[in-house]
Design a protein around this motif. Structure first.
Motif, PDB file in Angstrom:
ATOM      1  N   TRP A 134       0.852  -1.184   0.000  1.00  0.00           N
ATOM      2  CA  TRP A 134       0.000   0.000   0.000  1.00  0.00           C
ATOM      3  C   TRP A 134       0.883   1.228   0.000  1.00  0.00           C
ATOM      4  O   TRP A 134       1.603   1.488   0.956  1.00  0.00           O
ATOM      5  CB  TRP A 134      -0.930   0.015   1.213  1.00  0.00           C
ATOM      6  CG  TRP A 134      -1.940   1.114   1.113  1.00  0.00           C
ATOM      7  CD1 TRP A 134      -1.959   2.270   1.833  1.00  0.00           C
ATOM      8  CD2 TRP A 134      -3.058   1.172   0.234  1.00  0.00           C
ATOM      9  NE1 TRP A 134      -3.015   3.052   1.441  1.00  0.00           N
ATOM     10  CE2 TRP A 134      -3.715   2.401   0.454  1.00  0.00           C
ATOM     11  CE3 TRP A 134      -3.563   0.311  -0.752  1.00  0.00           C
ATOM     12  CZ2 TRP A 134      -4.852   2.777  -0.257  1.00  0.00           C
ATOM     13  CZ3 TRP A 134      -4.690   0.689  -1.445  1.00  0.00           C
ATOM     14  CH2 TRP A 134      -5.323   1.917  -1.187  1.00  0.00           C
ATOM     15  N   GLU A 135       0.861   1.968  -1.084  1.00  0.00           N
ATOM     16  CA  GLU A 135       1.674   3.185  -1.173  1.00  0.00           C
ATOM     17  C   GLU A 135       1.136   4.219  -0.208  1.00  0.00           C
ATOM     18  O   GLU A 135      -0.053   4.547  -0.239  1.00  0.00           O
ATOM     19  CB  GLU A 135       1.650   3.727  -2.607  1.00  0.00           C
ATOM     20  CG  GLU A 135       2.547   2.928  -3.521  1.00  0.00           C
ATOM     21  CD  GLU A 135       2.723   3.580  -4.885  1.00  0.00           C
ATOM     22  OE1 GLU A 135       2.706   4.828  -4.962  1.00  0.00           O
ATOM     23  OE2 GLU A 135       2.855   2.829  -5.853  1.00  0.00           O
ATOM     24  N   SER A 136       1.992   4.755   0.618  1.00  0.00           N
ATOM     25  CA  SER A 136       1.539   5.534   1.775  1.00  0.00           C
ATOM     26  C   SER A 136       2.351   6.796   1.971  1.00  0.00           C
ATOM     27  O   SER A 136       3.023   6.973   2.984  1.00  0.00           O
ATOM     28  CB  SER A 136       1.629   4.669   3.039  1.00  0.00           C
ATOM     29  OG  SER A 136       1.031   3.403   2.853  1.00  0.00           O
ATOM     30  N   LEU A 137       2.311   7.690   0.985  1.00  0.00           N
ATOM     31  CA  LEU A 137       3.049   8.945   1.092  1.00  0.00           C
ATOM     32  C   LEU A 137       2.277   9.949   1.949  1.00  0.00           C
ATOM     33  O   LEU A 137       1.064   9.802   2.145  1.00  0.00           O
ATOM     34  CB  LEU A 137       3.297   9.502  -0.318  1.00  0.00           C
ATOM     35  CG  LEU A 137       4.261   8.635  -1.139  1.00  0.00           C
ATOM     36  CD1 LEU A 137       4.199   8.986  -2.615  1.00  0.00           C
ATOM     37  CD2 LEU A 137       5.679   8.781  -0.599  1.00  0.00           C
ATOM     38  N   PRO A 138       2.969  10.964   2.460  1.00  0.00           N
ATOM     39  CA  PRO A 138       2.301  11.933   3.335  1.00  0.00           C
ATOM     40  C   PRO A 138       1.103  12.585   2.639  1.00  0.00           C
ATOM     41  O   PRO A 138       1.125  12.810   1.427  1.00  0.00           O
ATOM     42  CB  PRO A 138       3.397  12.972   3.604  1.00  0.00           C
ATOM     43  CG  PRO A 138       4.671  12.237   3.425  1.00  0.00           C
ATOM     44  CD  PRO A 138       4.410  11.225   2.345  1.00  0.00           C
ATOM     45  N   GLY A 139       0.064  12.852   3.433  1.00  0.00           N
ATOM     46  CA  GLY A 139      -1.150  13.450   2.899  1.00  0.00           C
ATOM     47  C   GLY A 139      -2.322  12.481   2.899  1.00  0.00           C
ATOM     48  O   GLY A 139      -3.475  12.880   2.752  1.00  0.00           O
ATOM     49  N   GLY A 140      -2.002  11.190   3.046  1.00  0.00           N
ATOM     50  CA  GLY A 140      -3.065  10.174   3.104  1.00  0.00           C
ATOM     51  C   GLY A 140      -3.393   9.813   4.544  1.00  0.00           C
ATOM     52  O   GLY A 140      -2.676  10.175   5.477  1.00  0.00           O
ATOM     53  N   LEU A 141      -4.481   9.068   4.705  1.00  0.00           N
ATOM     54  CA  LEU A 141      -4.882   8.601   6.035  1.00  0.00           C
ATOM     55  C   LEU A 141      -4.494   7.130   6.179  1.00  0.00           C
ATOM     56  O   LEU A 141      -4.901   6.296   5.366  1.00  0.00           O
ATOM     57  CB  LEU A 141      -6.400   8.749   6.200  1.00  0.00           C
ATOM     58  CG  LEU A 141      -6.954   8.302   7.549  1.00  0.00           C
ATOM     59  CD1 LEU A 141      -6.527   9.252   8.664  1.00  0.00           C
ATOM     60  CD2 LEU A 141      -8.472   8.208   7.504  1.00  0.00           C
ATOM     61  N   TYR A 142      -3.696   6.832   7.200  1.00  0.00           N
ATOM     62  CA  TYR A 142      -3.242   5.461   7.435  1.00  0.00           C
ATOM     63  C   TYR A 142      -3.514   5.135   8.884  1.00  0.00           C
ATOM     64  O   TYR A 142      -2.838   5.643   9.777  1.00  0.00           O
ATOM     65  CB  TYR A 142      -1.743   5.334   7.121  1.00  0.00           C
ATOM     66  CG  TYR A 142      -1.401   5.970   5.792  1.00  0.00           C
ATOM     67  CD1 TYR A 142      -1.830   5.382   4.598  1.00  0.00           C
ATOM     68  CD2 TYR A 142      -0.715   7.187   5.728  1.00  0.00           C
ATOM     69  CE1 TYR A 142      -1.574   5.985   3.373  1.00  0.00           C
ATOM     70  CE2 TYR A 142      -0.450   7.796   4.509  1.00  0.00           C
ATOM     71  CZ  TYR A 142      -0.884   7.195   3.335  1.00  0.00           C
ATOM     72  OH  TYR A 142      -0.652   7.799   2.133  1.00  0.00           O
TER      73      TYR A 142
END
Ligand code: BT5
Length: 250
Positions: free
Chosen positions: A56-64
């Protein structure tokens, strides 16, 4: 500051700037006895997990985020948790943004873009089993909000009628998950199934099922989360997520 509206979920809260995977850490907390509702949120993941070893690509700005749940559940029914989460999260994101967030079976949050579905989020449920019972579960939720996304995927913030940062999105998602989880306890899986089906983009789609002749049509899901496929001869197949992957074309 999250400004939680939930009763339980998110009350034990752990925030990380950068971590490999919130699900991995939540599974560790689960083993150590963390209470139901314990929530881990990361601003960025370096080893975000999808299902079946995917990434799961998880760069800043997303909700994880990942939430620990400890339901009473037979092992055969474990997939119900993913239905509960998918329904709750889809409903909450729709209400929050006004966007037409839908579900692609079994665990994808999508929006329609022309003749294609663009993935805006996903759910990953992982479980801890002791002997023949469920000792606990982690529900992981990834939402593309304002992060760079892979080709063919989409972000929700540009589709939202409100200009929100991540905190209210996290609060809304946790509330949606909690409400669905409570609905499941109070009204049972039938209510979750019908709620999930209201968001399901795949209803009516023609599919081929391994081991069956000809095309069938998707008519819904059953109480274990299996896809119900009806064939022209009147026969019905129940297909588990491990047996079939649906595409993104409409
Ligand atoms: C999922 O898996 O959709 C479950 C994703 C769950 C992620 C959350 S984030 C918080 C928590 N901690 C974790 O480590 N994980 C959970 P699956 O259906 O297997 O989809 C994975 C596939 O989606 C990949 O193989 C890519 O093709 C695609 N993909 C990867 N990153 C994406 C992104 N950011 N947006 C859209 N698609 C993506």
């Amino acid at each position: 500051q999250l400004h939680l509206k939930t009763e339980t979920l998110g009350h034990g809260f752990h925030l990380y700037e950068r971590i490999d995977s919130t699900n991995r850490l939540a599974m560790e907390f689960l083993r150590e006895g963390a209470a139901e509702g314990t929530t881990i949120l990361a601003e960025q993941q370096t080893g975000g997990r999808g299902s079946n070893g995917r990434q799961w690509e998880s760069l800043p700005g997303g909700l994880y985020l990942s939430v620990i749940l400890r339901p009473q559940l037979k092992l055969a029914d474990i997939f119900q948790l993913t239905l509960v989460a998918a329904f709750g999260v889809a409903q909450s994101l729709g209400r929050l943004t006004g966007a037409d967030v839908r579900l692609k079976w079994p665990n994808d949050l999508v929006i329609e873009q022309g003749r294609r579905l663009a993935k805006v989020g996903g759910i990953l449920t992982e479980t801890r089993i002791q002997g023949d019972r469920l000792a606990g579960a982690v529900v992981g939720i990834g939402i593309n909000w304002d992060n760079p996304v892979p080709a063919e995927a989409a972000r929700l913030k540009p589709l939202s009628r409100r200009d929100l940062d991540l905190a209210p999105v996290a609060a809304a998602v946790l509330l949606g998950l909690e409400q669905s989880y409570q609905l499941w306890h109070q009204r049972g899986i039938e209510r979750i199934v019908s709620g999930y089906e209201r968001y399901l983009v795949n209803l009516g789609q023609a599919v081929e099922v391994p081991g069956h002749d000809g095309q069938g049509r998707i008519i819904g899901i059953d109480e274990r989360g299996a896809l119900r496929v009806l064939f022209l001869d009147g026969g019905e197949a129940l297909v588990m997520p491990s047996e079939l992957r649906l595409g993104y074309a409409l």
